[in-house]
Design a protein around this motif. Structure first.
Motif, PDB file in Angstrom:
ATOM      1  N   ARG A 170      19.831  27.476  -2.944  1.00  0.00           N
ATOM      2  CA  ARG A 170      18.908  26.386  -2.626  1.00  0.00           C
ATOM      3  C   ARG A 170      19.582  25.030  -2.778  1.00  0.00           C
ATOM      4  NH1 ARG A 170      15.341  29.346  -5.808  1.00  0.00           N
ATOM      5  NH2 ARG A 170      15.418  27.763  -7.450  1.00  0.00           N
ATOM      6  N   GLU A 171      20.371  24.866  -3.848  1.00  0.00           N
ATOM      7  CA  GLU A 171      21.050  23.585  -4.064  1.00  0.00           C
ATOM      8  C   GLU A 171      22.067  23.313  -2.953  1.00  0.00           C
ATOM      9  OE1 GLU A 171      20.613  21.149  -6.204  1.00  0.00           O
ATOM     10  OE2 GLU A 171      19.011  22.108  -7.327  1.00  0.00           O
ATOM     11  N   ASN A 212      23.054  18.826 -11.811  1.00  0.00           N
ATOM     12  CA  ASN A 212      22.720  19.988 -10.987  1.00  0.00           C
ATOM     13  C   ASN A 212      23.725  20.236  -9.872  1.00  0.00           C
ATOM     14  OD1 ASN A 212      20.544  20.874 -12.396  1.00  0.00           O
ATOM     15  ND2 ASN A 212      19.049  20.577 -10.774  1.00  0.00           N
ATOM     16  N   ILE A 227      23.250  24.689 -13.627  1.00  0.00           N
ATOM     17  CA  ILE A 227      22.180  25.352 -12.881  1.00  0.00           C
ATOM     18  C   ILE A 227      21.862  26.709 -13.506  1.00  0.00           C
ATOM     19  CG2 ILE A 227      21.601  26.446 -10.670  1.00  0.00           C
ATOM     20  CD1 ILE A 227      23.195  24.240  -9.298  1.00  0.00           C
ATOM     21  N   SER A 248      20.183  22.137  -0.015  1.00  0.00           N
ATOM     22  CA  SER A 248      19.640  20.798  -0.218  1.00  0.00           C
ATOM     23  C   SER A 248      20.716  19.737  -0.067  1.00  0.00           C
ATOM     24  CB  SER A 248      18.979  20.684  -1.599  1.00  0.00           C
ATOM     25  OG  SER A 248      19.937  20.635  -2.642  1.00  0.00           O
ATOM     26  N   HIS A 249      21.967  20.111  -0.305  1.00  0.00           N
ATOM     27  CA  HIS A 249      23.067  19.164  -0.176  1.00  0.00           C
ATOM     28  C   HIS A 249      23.749  19.244   1.194  1.00  0.00           C
ATOM     29  CE1 HIS A 249      22.933  17.431  -4.149  1.00  0.00           C
ATOM     30  NE2 HIS A 249      22.765  18.646  -4.651  1.00  0.00           N
ATOM     31  N   ARG A 263      19.207  29.965  -6.982  1.00  0.00           N
ATOM     32  CA  ARG A 263      19.156  28.529  -7.295  1.00  0.00           C
ATOM     33  C   ARG A 263      20.361  27.811  -6.683  1.00  0.00           C
ATOM     34  NH1 ARG A 263      17.459  25.315 -11.710  1.00  0.00           N
ATOM     35  NH2 ARG A 263      17.799  23.162 -11.093  1.00  0.00           N
TER      36      ARG A 263
END
Length: 220
Positions: free
Chosen positions: A91-92, A207, A213, A95-96, A88
């Motif tokens: 992925r975060e 998040n 998270i 994404s950032h 997780r």
């Protein structure tokens, strides 16, 4: 090849620098022990091709350091090298704006491949670390990463200070601007994030914090 290593642990910076130079003998390697010093160096150096960034450093909350560097230097790819390897979090980070993710426990071969792939324009994640896709955002809002991407670099700096609990006067003093300028930035942050208060800013950006998270994943 010109690389920047950002990590607040001197021994790990030294080990990472040695690994990079062993794999790429002709590489020029810069080091920084924090986000501020990294940003100052990246402003001064125009030839950096890649930043290797640790996520967990003193004075840095969650993905704030990644967002700060990515916002100010969007053309320099960032390869996260972190002791956090939960899918997780991986992925975060992507994404950032991270261009890749390498766990600190990985071997030199993985690091070498990651650097090569990212410099060639690919996104690198070790096999098995991508994890399942996350759930769709609630309330029909775009993901928080997309909303933060709409902020200007100065608005991102204000956002990160709000997350640290700083008041408008404190933010104005640190940025060297007037209170009215900070208020204008806060208004734009509220509008772009689709919230109505500073408290909601903190909630919406939860998040960005690893603890949230991991706890959310466990409770789910």
């Amino acid at each position: 090849m010109h690389l920047m290593i950002v990590d607040d642990h001197p021994l790990f910076r030294e080990a990472l620098t040695s690994a990079v130079r062993l794999a790429f003998p002709a590489a020029a390697v810069e080091e920084a022990d924090g986000i501020d010093s990294a940003c100052a160096a990246l402003s001064r150096l125009r030839s950096v091709d890649l930043t290797l960034l640790d996520l967990t450093m003193r004075g840095v909350n969650g993905f704030d350091g990644l967002i700060a560097i990515r916002t100010r230097f969007p053309r320099i790819p960032i390869l996260v090298v972190s002791g956090l390897d939960d899918p997780r979090i991986v992925r975060e980070a992507l994404s950032h704006g991270a261009a890749g993710f390498v766990p600190k426990a990985a071997g030199k071969a993985v690091l070498t491949r990651a650097i090569t792939d990212v410099l060639n324009g690919s996104v690198f994640v070790p096999e098995g670390m991508g994890g399942p896709e996350g759930q769709a955002p609630r309330s029909g809002k775009p993901p928080i990463a997309e909303r933060i991407a709409e902020l200007t670099p100065q608005q991102v700096r204000v956002l990160l200070m709000i997350r640290q609990g700083k008041l408008n006067k404190q933010i104005a003093h640190e940025l060297g601007v007037g209170d009215s300028t900070v208020k204008a930035h806060v208004s734009e942050i509220l509008r772009k994030l689709g919230v109505i208060s500073r408290t909601q800013i903190v909630i919406e950006t939860a998040n960005l914090d690893y603890e949230h998270i991991l706890s959310e994943q466990t409770s789910g």
